[in-house]
Every structure is written in C-alpha cells, then in structure tokens.
Motif scaffolding. Structure first.
Motif, short mmCIF file in Angstrom:
data_model
loop_
_atom_site.label_atom_id
_atom_site.label_comp_id
_atom_site.label_asym_id
_atom_site.label_seq_id
_atom_site.Cartn_x
_atom_site.Cartn_y
_atom_site.Cartn_z
N LEU A 225 0.84 -1.21 0.00
CA LEU A 225 0.00 0.00 0.00
C LEU A 225 0.87 1.25 0.00
N LEU A 226 1.95 1.19 0.81
CA LEU A 226 2.85 2.34 0.91
C LEU A 226 3.51 2.63 -0.45
N HIS A 227 3.91 1.57 -1.16
CA HIS A 227 4.49 1.73 -2.50
C HIS A 227 3.48 2.42 -3.43
N GLU A 228 2.22 2.00 -3.32
CA GLU A 228 1.16 2.57 -4.17
C GLU A 228 1.00 4.06 -3.88
N GLU B 238 0.06 12.30 2.36
CA GLU B 238 -0.82 12.36 3.55
C GLU B 238 -1.35 10.96 3.88
N ASP B 239 -1.80 10.25 2.82
CA ASP B 239 -2.30 8.88 3.03
C ASP B 239 -1.20 7.99 3.57
N ALA B 240 0.02 8.17 3.04
CA ALA B 240 1.15 7.35 3.47
C ALA B 240 1.42 7.57 4.96
N LEU B 241 1.41 8.83 5.39
CA LEU B 241 1.64 9.14 6.81
C LEU B 241 0.54 8.52 7.67
N ARG B 242 -0.72 8.62 7.19
CA ARG B 242 -1.83 8.04 7.94
C ARG B 242 -1.65 6.54 8.11
N LEU B 243 -1.22 5.87 7.02
CA LEU B 243 -1.01 4.42 7.06
C LEU B 243 0.06 4.05 8.10
N CYS B 244 1.16 4.81 8.10
CA CYS B 244 2.26 4.50 9.03
C CYS B 244 1.82 4.73 10.48
N ARG B 245 1.03 5.79 10.69
CA ARG B 245 0.56 6.06 12.07
C ARG B 245 -0.38 4.95 12.52
N PHE B 246 -1.17 4.44 11.57
CA PHE B 246 -2.12 3.38 11.91
C PHE B 246 -1.38 2.06 12.21
N CYS C 25 10.71 2.82 5.50
CA CYS C 25 10.41 2.81 4.06
C CYS C 25 9.91 4.17 3.61
N LEU C 26 8.99 4.74 4.40
CA LEU C 26 8.41 6.04 4.03
C LEU C 26 9.50 7.11 3.98
N ALA D 148 9.54 13.28 4.67
CA ALA D 148 10.78 12.62 5.08
C ALA D 148 11.13 13.02 6.52
N GLU D 149 10.96 14.30 6.81
CA GLU D 149 11.30 14.78 8.16
C GLU D 149 10.46 14.07 9.22
#
Length: 519
Positions: free
Chosen positions: A411-414, A422-430, A439-440, A453-454
């Motif tokens: 999902l993160l690759h997608e 924003e979606d990527a950050l949400r996924l990692c927090r979840f 990876c992110l 990145a920060e």
C-alpha cells in the motif's frame, strides 16, 4: 581434471545438463545422486531395491528420469521424486528424452522399448489452478467457485506459463494465449522453430525462447522484438539466467557468467550505451523488478558467493552502481504488484520492503527489512512466486508451503508512486511499524518530499537526519538544496557538479571542506 568418490559400488551411469550445469550419477550401491559442476553433493537418494542402471536429464534441465529393475522414476532437478512407475520390463538400461522434453523412451532388459509421457504438471496464479491432464488437454479450476474449464489443443503441450492474468501455452506447432477472464477464446499463432524451451511473462507481454532465438510477443499475439547478442545460445537459457519486465529484458551470458546484457523489450536493442553489466563474480540468478517507470528499473542478482546485489538498469553514462543488500541468499523473487523483494537468507525468510532505499540512504536498509524464522520450512526451500501477499515455496522434499507478507508495504508503494504523502503518513501512524516508517523516509527522500521525510525520520528517531533535512529546507536557492539532497544520498560528485553548474563555487568548496576533501 577433477576426481571425486561418487558411489560405494561401481558408477553405472552419469549425465550432465548444459542448462542447469548439474551432474547425475547412479550406481551399484542402488542410489542416485545430484552434483553441481564443482563436485559438491546436492542430493542423495535413499537406497533403492536394485542398482541404478540408467538416468537422463530432460533437455531443459527441470526434471530427470532414473531407471532400475522394473522401475522408472521421474524426479525434479533438486532430487525429489515426482512419480514412480513399475513397468514389467526387467532393468531399464538406457533412457532418452525427446527434444521437447515431453516424451521418454527406455531400452529394457526383456528386449522391449518403453515410451512414457510427462503429464500432470500444475500451474497456479491467484485463484486459478491449472493441470495438464493429458498430453493435449488442460483443466482449469477456479478455487473461488469451483468452476472447471477444459482446454483442448491440436498438438501436444510442450511448455506453459500462468501469470499476470494470462495463460501462455506452447504446443509443438502453435502458441495459445488465454485471458483468465475468458477461457473459451484463446488467441492462437503459429511458431516458427518448434520446440519452446522457456516462457517468461510480464504484465504487458511475454518472452518465448526456442532453439533459434528470443522473441517478445504482446498478449494480442503481435511480435514486438527479438533481441540478439554475440555468442547467444538461446537453447541453453534457463529461467534463472533471464528476466523480463514491462520495458526491459535481462540475459546473463553463458560464455562469461559475470556479464549481463540489457535490452529494450519494445525494440530488442541494447539499453543505454550498449555496454553490458559486468559483475566481479559469476552470477547465478537475476531478476528485474516489475513496477514503476523504466527509468527506475532495478535488477537483483545473486552471485557465486550467494551475495544479493541491487543495481539500476538505466545509469546514463555513469558506471552502474551495484549495492550489496544481503548475503547467504539462496533464492529470491520480486512481488508482482510492488517493488518488494523476498528471499531465503541462511535459515530465514527475508523481505526487503524497499530495496531501492540503498541508493537514497544506505543506512536505512537494515531498518526496512522484515524477517521470519525459517524453521517452519525444511532444508533449502526455493521461492516459486510472490503474488499479492502470498509467497509460494517448494521445500527440499518437493512439498509446497505458503507464507504471507504484511500488506502495508505494498500500500505504501502505491501511495508513494502516486505522491499521496498524507495517506502514506496516515497508514504509518495506523500500522505503528518501524520498518514501515523507515520505508516512508526513504521513499519521501527519493521523491524529494522533505516534509514527509522529516516526519518519518523523526518517527524512527534519526535526529541527525532530521536536522540535515531542516538545513536543506533553509537553503537559499533550488540548486543548493538539490545539491544537499544529493549529498544526503552520498552522491558527492553529482552534488559538486550541480553547485559548479549553478555558479555556486564558494558552496562547492564548503562542501569539500565539510567532507575533509582538502585536495
């Protein structure tokens, strides 16, 4: 000349295959053995009832047959037995395969000649299981609804491959292409040479290899290209020495196993400046990743030392960067829908969630790796496929085992490919998973999204990097921030060039002072 002790009794038969470079031996001690070309024992059979009087490799090196008194075995190249027949023939003294590897003839002690046909091969993809039930008949089962389709062919089936929602079947005279949405209307075209020895598939097209060359076809049956290189031996090309993606074909040279050729799949011409890639050791296995743009195509390779390397296919005039990402790797496979690599490493099952991070921030690589204890697998399993979140492995005794990989990295690759940070950050927090944050961080840096990145580096407590990213953000001009991003990834030369081209000579000097490059 090398000599080694092979059997306790007389050695009655040997055979050496040119495709897989493996040696078979059978003897009066009633055992058969598989050796590599250095004389290392790879497989030792249990003691049979009678001496081994014949053995023979199939031409493609995937299977071999063994004959004894009233007995005939069909075995996989790793040694385990697919099938055992008990013909009433006396000892089988000699075995010979047809050129296409579908039929076998045996000379028997009672004066008869026996003929055998290889059937019951299986292919799997997602919810489809396909079996070759007779020489010209296949059965397709959809495991979701138990629907069964029967496919009939005019001639005997020689090779087949099932991947990317298509089944490609090569018979002795024709090639059939089926779409998994419709099994009733295949696309059929004639084959020139005949015996197809290898079929490789990518999402948009497939590669057929026969005695005369390599041919790329679209799934509509149109010939796209036919790559050639000096000294090409198409007849001894194995699946480990060739790889196909949507835009690239990679072939390991048989005459010098350190050399790998890259071709454009659309034109068949060598890629870039036409120079092949030369590794420092012999290469055993190569694999191209399947997703993303052609400019970012990567290839994984395993060399003779069992080290795993990653290299970029397009390197625009510079020497290609080859980075080691693992050691003691016995088998590997790329995912079909995201650039995630899995492998059998020593006694562990390892997944490299984002192998390309090695080109952006080398020190992140160990943090992006997922490991599973390999004790559930037997000795030296081999990865057959990695589709979706499921990995299929073949164990040393021939049994199939399955293991799963978490779905979040895909999902993160997608999200990263479509810049949905924003979606990527949400996924990692979840998910609250450290390798995912790592990876992110790598993906955001590769795509020069400094804010994401920060946050990701902060989540994995990489404070010096967070500080450096803030320093990059404070740069007065685009050129200097780009140069510092290149510095971040360790591309010092490119960073210096960028600054000099922009006329920022003082900054270029400062960069070298920071790195203590006094010269």
């Amino acid at each position: 000349m090398e000599v080694w002790k092979g059997h306790d009794g007389l050695v009655l038969k040997v055979d050496w295959n040119s495709v897989n470079d493996l040696i078979l031996s059978g003897g009066e001690d009633c055992k058969y053995k598989v050796w590599d070309s250095f004389g290392r024992l790879l497989y030792l059979s249990s003691s049979q009832d009678y001496p081994i009087t014949s053995l023979s490799w199939a031409p493609d090196g995937e299977v071999f047959s063994v004959g004894s008194f009233n007995t005939l075995w069909l075995c996989d190249k790793t040694g385990w037995s697919y099938a055992l027949e008990k013909p009433n023939t006396g000892s089988v003294f000699s075995l010979a395969w047809s050129a296409d590897g579908t039929q076998l003839a045996g000379a028997c002690g009672n004066g008869h000649v026996i003929f055998a046909h290889v059937v019951e091969q299986h292919w799997e993809w997602k919810n489809f299981v396909i079996t070759l039930t007779k020489r010209r008949t296949m059965q397709v089962r959809n495991v979701l609804n138990d629907a069964v389709d029967v496919l009939e062919f005019r001639d005997r089936v020689i090779k087949a491959s099932l991947a990317f929602d298509h089944l490609v079947v090569a018979t002795s005279l024709q090639c059939y292409v089926y779409n998994s949405r419709n099994w009733n209307t295949p696309l059929i075209f004639d084959l020139k040479e005949g015996t197809v020895s290898l079929i490789l598939q990518a999402e948009k097209h497939f590669l057929l290899v026969d005695g005369s060359g390599l041919y790329t076809f679209s799934y509509e049956g149109r010939l796209i290209s036919s790559p050639k290189f000096p000294g090409m031996r198409a007849d001894i090309l194995s699946a480990q020495a060739a790889s196909l993606s949507n835009d690239t074909i990679a072939i390991r040279d048989k005459s010098d196993e350190k050399v790998i050729f890259f071709f454009d799949a659309m034109t068949g011409r060598p890629l870039g400046d036409g120079k092949p890639l030369t590794h420092k050791l012999e290469v055993l296995e190569i694999a191209l990743d399947q997703c993303g743009p052609s400019t970012e195509r990567k290839m994984a390779l395993i060399d003779k030392n069992r080290d795993l390397y990653l290299t970029s296919v397009c390197h625009l005039g510079r020497d290609p960067k080859i980075c080691k990402i693992g050691s003691m790797v016995h088998s590997m496979a790329w995912n079909d829908a995201a650039n995630i690599l899995c492998g059998i490493q020593d006694d562990q099952f390892t997944v490299w969630y984002y192998p390309s991070v090695v080109f952006t921030d080398k020190e992140l690589l160990p943090k992006t790796i997922f490991r599973k204890d390999g004790s559930e697998f037997s000795r030296a399993p081999h990865i057959l496929s990695y589709v979706g979140a499921k990995v299929t492995l073949r164990q040393g005794d021939g049994s199939l085992v399955y293991t799963t990989v978490p779905i979040y990295p895909a999902l993160l690759h997608e999200y990263s490919a479509s810049a949905r940070w924003e979606d990527a950050l949400r996924l990692c927090r979840f998910a609250k998973d450290q390798p995912l944050w790592a990876c992110l961080a790598g993906m955001a840096m590769a795509n020069r999204d400094l804010n994401t990145a920060e946050m990701a580096y902060a989540a994995i407590r990489e404070l010096p990097r967070v500080q450096y990213i803030n320093f990059i953000k404070e740069q007065p001009s685009k050129d200097s921030s780009l140069a510092h991003m290149l510095m971040f990834s360790g591309h010092v030369q490119e960073a210096e060039t960028t600054l000099l081209q922009a006329g920022l000579i003082y900054q270029a000097i400062q960069v070298n002072i920071d790195l203590f490059n006094w010269n």
